[in-house]
Design an enzyme around this catalytic site. Structure first.
Site, short mmCIF file in Angstrom:
data_model
loop_
_atom_site.label_atom_id
_atom_site.label_comp_id
_atom_site.label_asym_id
_atom_site.label_seq_id
_atom_site.Cartn_x
_atom_site.Cartn_y
_atom_site.Cartn_z
N GLU A 106 -10.89 24.98 36.50
CA GLU A 106 -11.41 23.44 36.59
C GLU A 106 -12.89 23.21 36.48
O GLU A 106 -13.64 23.48 37.38
CB GLU A 106 -10.70 22.93 37.74
CG GLU A 106 -10.81 21.40 38.00
CD GLU A 106 -10.22 21.05 39.47
OE1 GLU A 106 -9.91 21.82 40.13
OE2 GLU A 106 -10.11 19.77 39.49
N GLU A 131 -2.23 19.75 47.79
CA GLU A 131 -2.58 18.91 46.66
C GLU A 131 -3.76 19.63 46.20
O GLU A 131 -4.89 19.45 46.64
CB GLU A 131 -2.94 17.42 47.33
CG GLU A 131 -1.86 16.59 47.83
CD GLU A 131 -0.81 16.14 46.70
OE1 GLU A 131 -1.00 15.96 45.85
OE2 GLU A 131 0.24 15.84 47.26
N CYS A 167 -9.55 15.00 40.88
CA CYS A 167 -8.93 16.03 40.46
C CYS A 167 -8.10 15.94 39.36
O CYS A 167 -7.55 16.86 38.52
CB CYS A 167 -7.80 16.35 41.69
SG CYS A 167 -7.08 14.51 42.33
N GLY A 210 -7.36 19.91 48.29
CA GLY A 210 -8.65 20.79 47.85
C GLY A 210 -8.35 21.92 46.87
O GLY A 210 -7.36 21.97 46.07
N ASN A 239 -14.24 14.71 47.33
CA ASN A 239 -14.44 13.92 46.20
C ASN A 239 -14.30 12.49 46.01
O ASN A 239 -14.68 11.64 45.59
CB ASN A 239 -13.92 14.66 44.77
CG ASN A 239 -12.38 14.91 44.83
OD1 ASN A 239 -11.90 14.88 46.04
ND2 ASN A 239 -11.79 14.87 43.69
#
Ligand code: NAD
Length: 458
Positions: A336, A211, A245, A189, A116
Site C-alpha cells: 500500500e 481494520e 486507508c 492499522g 492517519n
C-alpha cells in the site's frame, strides 16, 4: 508509568463490573458529553491535526470532527431501536414459548488506533463501544503525538473515568495492554501489527476486529465520464496527502482513454491545489520523516512522472504525483502506497484488469468508474473487496448504514452505525418457556407416539 496504565485499565474494568453503562441513559450521556467535547474543544483538535498532518481546518472538520459528530447523532437517534431485543419465531414443537435476541455489552474493550485519521479512528469505534454499553481503553497512535496528547488531556474532562480511559505511548505500552485479557480488541492499522494483535488476543481467546489496509484499485473503463472520474480519483487520492486507508492506491485504465484520463488528472490536481500545491491551504503533509523517506524511495526512477514528483524533506512535502509506464513488479506496486503517489497502469481488455486485481490480496476498497451499469455490476461481482463506491472514491464509508471493514488481507469485522453497535454487543439468544404445560411425552421413556410425532414435526 506502568502502574498508571494499570490503574487506568482497572478503573474501566471496575466500571464494567459495576455496569456503569448498563442503562441506555448512561450511554446516551457519555455520547452527548463526547459531542459537547468535540464542539467545545474543536479548536484544540483542529490545531493538533494541523500540527500532526498539516490538515486544513475544512478537511479536519469534515473527515474527523464532523464525521464523529455525525456518527454520534446517528447513534443517538437509533440507540433505542438497536438495543431493543429482537423477537424471532419459535418452531411449533418448541411452543408455547417466546424467543428473543438480546444485545448485551461485552465488558471492557481495547481500541488501538493509527495516526492517519488520529481523532476519527479513536472516537468512531468508541462511539460504537459506548453505545453498546461497554467501557473502553483507547490507545491513540504515538505517531500523531499532538492529537494523542489532545485526546489524553480532553477525554478525562468530559467522559467518565470508569467508562473511558486513555493510554498514550508506543509499542511498549501497547504490548503491555495486549498482554491483558479484554472482552474485545478493535485494532486499526497495518497488517503486520494486526498479526501481533491477533496472536496476543489468542492467548486470552479475545475476539478481534482488524481494520487494515491494502492496495485499493480504481478501474476506469472506456464507458467512464473521464472528467468527473479524474476529479473524484484526485480528491480521494490526495485528501490527507494520500494517507487514507481507502484512498485509491493505483488506477487501471482502458488504454483507449488513458491519454485523456491523464490530461484530466493533471487538470484536476491543478484546479484543486494550484500550480504549486505547497502553497495550497488544502494540501496536507506527510506524517513524519520515516514515511517521507519511504515514499520518496518509491519515486525510484523506474516509472515516468506524468505530474508532480517534487518533494521537500524539511517540510515533509511531496507534491501530488502521477506515475505512468509503471512496472507491476516495481516497489510502488507491491505494498500500500499510503501517500500522494498515484500509479496509472493501462489494460487492453476488462478481463485483464479484473485478473490484475483478483491476483492480488483482497483490497479494502474498490472503485469502478463507468456509466455502463452492466460493466459496473460485472466489476463488482468479479472483485471481492472490503467495500466499494461506483463512480466516486471514499464515500461508501460515510454512509452510516453501510458496514465499514475489510475482507481477507484488508481486515475482519465491520463497524459504523448499527454494525458498530452489533460488533461491540453479544447477541444473546433467549428462549422463554412457561413452567406449564409439561407433557410426559417429551421425556424418556420415549414411546411409539413420541417417535411418530417427532417425525411429523421435524
Ligand atoms: P501506527 O503506526 O499508528 O500503528 C497503529 C497502532 O498500532 C498504534 O496505536 C501503535 O501504537 C500500535 N503498534 C505499532 N506497532 C506495534 C507493535 N509492534 N506492537 C503493538 N502495537 C503496535 O499506524 P499504521 O499501522 O502505520 O497505520 C497505517 C495503516 O493502517 C495502513 O495500512 C492503513 O491502510 C491502515 N488503516 C486502516 C484503516 C481502516 O479503517 N481499515 C484506517 C486507517 C488506516
Amino acid at each position: 508509568m506502568e502502574s498508571q496504565l494499570n490503574d487506568t485499565v482497572k478503573r474501566v474494568r471496575v466500571g464494567a463490573e459495576r455496569r456503569v453503562l448498563h442503562d441506555l441513559d448512561a450511554r446516551r450521556r457519555q455520547l452527548e458529553r463526547m459531542r459537547t467535547m468535540l464542539h467545545e474543544r474543536e479548536d484544540v483538535f483542529l490545531q493538533a491535526l494541523a500540527d500532526d498532518l498539516g490538515k486544513s481546518a475544512f478537511e479536519a472538520y469534515s473527515t474527523e470532527i464532523g464525521f464523529t459528530i455525525n456518527e454520534i447523532d446517528h447513534t443517538l437517534d437509533h440507540l433505542e431501536k438497536w438495543a431493543a431485543p429482537t423477537k424471532v419465531s419459535v418452531p411449533i414443537h418448541l411452543r408455547p414459548g417466546s424467543a428473543r435476541v438480546v444485545p448485551e455489552p461485552l465488558g471492557t474493550v481495547l481500541i488501538i488506533a493509527p495516526w492517519n485519521y488520529p481523532l476519527q479512528l479513536v472516537l468512531a469505534p468508541l462511539v460504537a463501544a459506548l453505545a453498546a454499553g461497554n467501557t473502553a481503553i483507547i490507545k491513540p497512535s504515538e505517531v500523531a503525538p499532538a492529537t494523542a496528547a489532545a485526546l489524553a488531556r480532553t477525554i478525562p474532562e468530559y467522559l467518565g473515568p470508569d467508562a473511558v480511559g486513555v493510554v498514550t505511548g508506543g509499542v511498549p505500552e501497547t504490548t503491555t495492554l495486549l498482554e491483558q485479557p479484554w472482552d474485545h480488541i478493535f485494532y486499526t492499522g497495518n497488517g503486520t501489527v494486526g498479526r501481533i494483535v491477533m496472536r496476543a488476543a489468542a492467548e486470552h481467546l479475545t475476539p478481534v476486529t482488524l481494520e487494515l489496509g491494502g492496495k485499493s484499485p480504481a478501474v476506469v473503463t472506456d464507458a467512464a465520464e473521464l472528467r468527473s472520474a479524474a476529479r473524484r480519483i484526485v480528491w480521494g487520492k490526495f485528501t490527507n496527502a494520500g494517507q487514507t486507508c481507502v484512498a485509491p492506491d493505483y488506477v487501471l485504465v482502458d488504454e483507449v482513454v488513458a491519454g485523456r484520463l491523464l490530461t484530466e488528472l493533471s487538470a484536476a490536481i491543478t484546479e484543486f491545489y494550484g500550480d504549486d500545491p505547497r502553497e495550497s491551504g488544502d494540501y496536507g503533509r506527510i506524517i513524519n520523516p520515516r514515511h517521507f523517506d519511504r515514499l520518496v524511495g518509491l519515486l525510484d526512477g523506474t516509472a515516468t512522472v506524468a505530474h508532480g514528483g517534487t518533494h521537500i524533506a524539511a517540510e515533509r512535502y511531496i507534491a501530488p504525483t502521477v506515475l505512468t509506464d509503471v512496472d507491476p513488479a516495481s516497489a510502488v506496486m507491491q505494498d500500500e502506497i499510503f501517500g500522494p503517489i498515484l500509479p496509472v497502469l493501462t489494460y487492453a481488455a476488462l478481463d485483464e484488469a479484473i485478473d490484475f486485481v483478483t491476483a492480488r490480496p483482497k483490497p479494502l476498497a474498490f472503485y469502478p468508474f463507468t456509466d455502463d451499469r452492466h460493466e459496473a455490476d460485472r466489476l463488482l461481482d468479479a472483485v471481492s473487496s472490503g467495500g466499494a463506491t461506483v463512480n466516486h472514491t471514499l464515500l461508501h464509508l460515510a454512509v452510516p448504514e453501510l458496514p465499514f471493514g475489510g475482507v481477507g488481507a484488508s481486515g475482519m469485522g465491520a463497524y459504523h452505525g448499527r454494525h458498530g453497535f452489533d460488533l461491540f454487543s453479544h447477541r444473546k439468544p433467549v428462549l422463554r418457556r412457561a413452567s406449564k404445560p409439561d407433557p410426559s411425552i417429551a421425556y424418556p421413556p420415549y414411546g411409539g407416539l413420541t417417535a411418530k410425532l417427532l417425525r411429523k414435526l421435524l
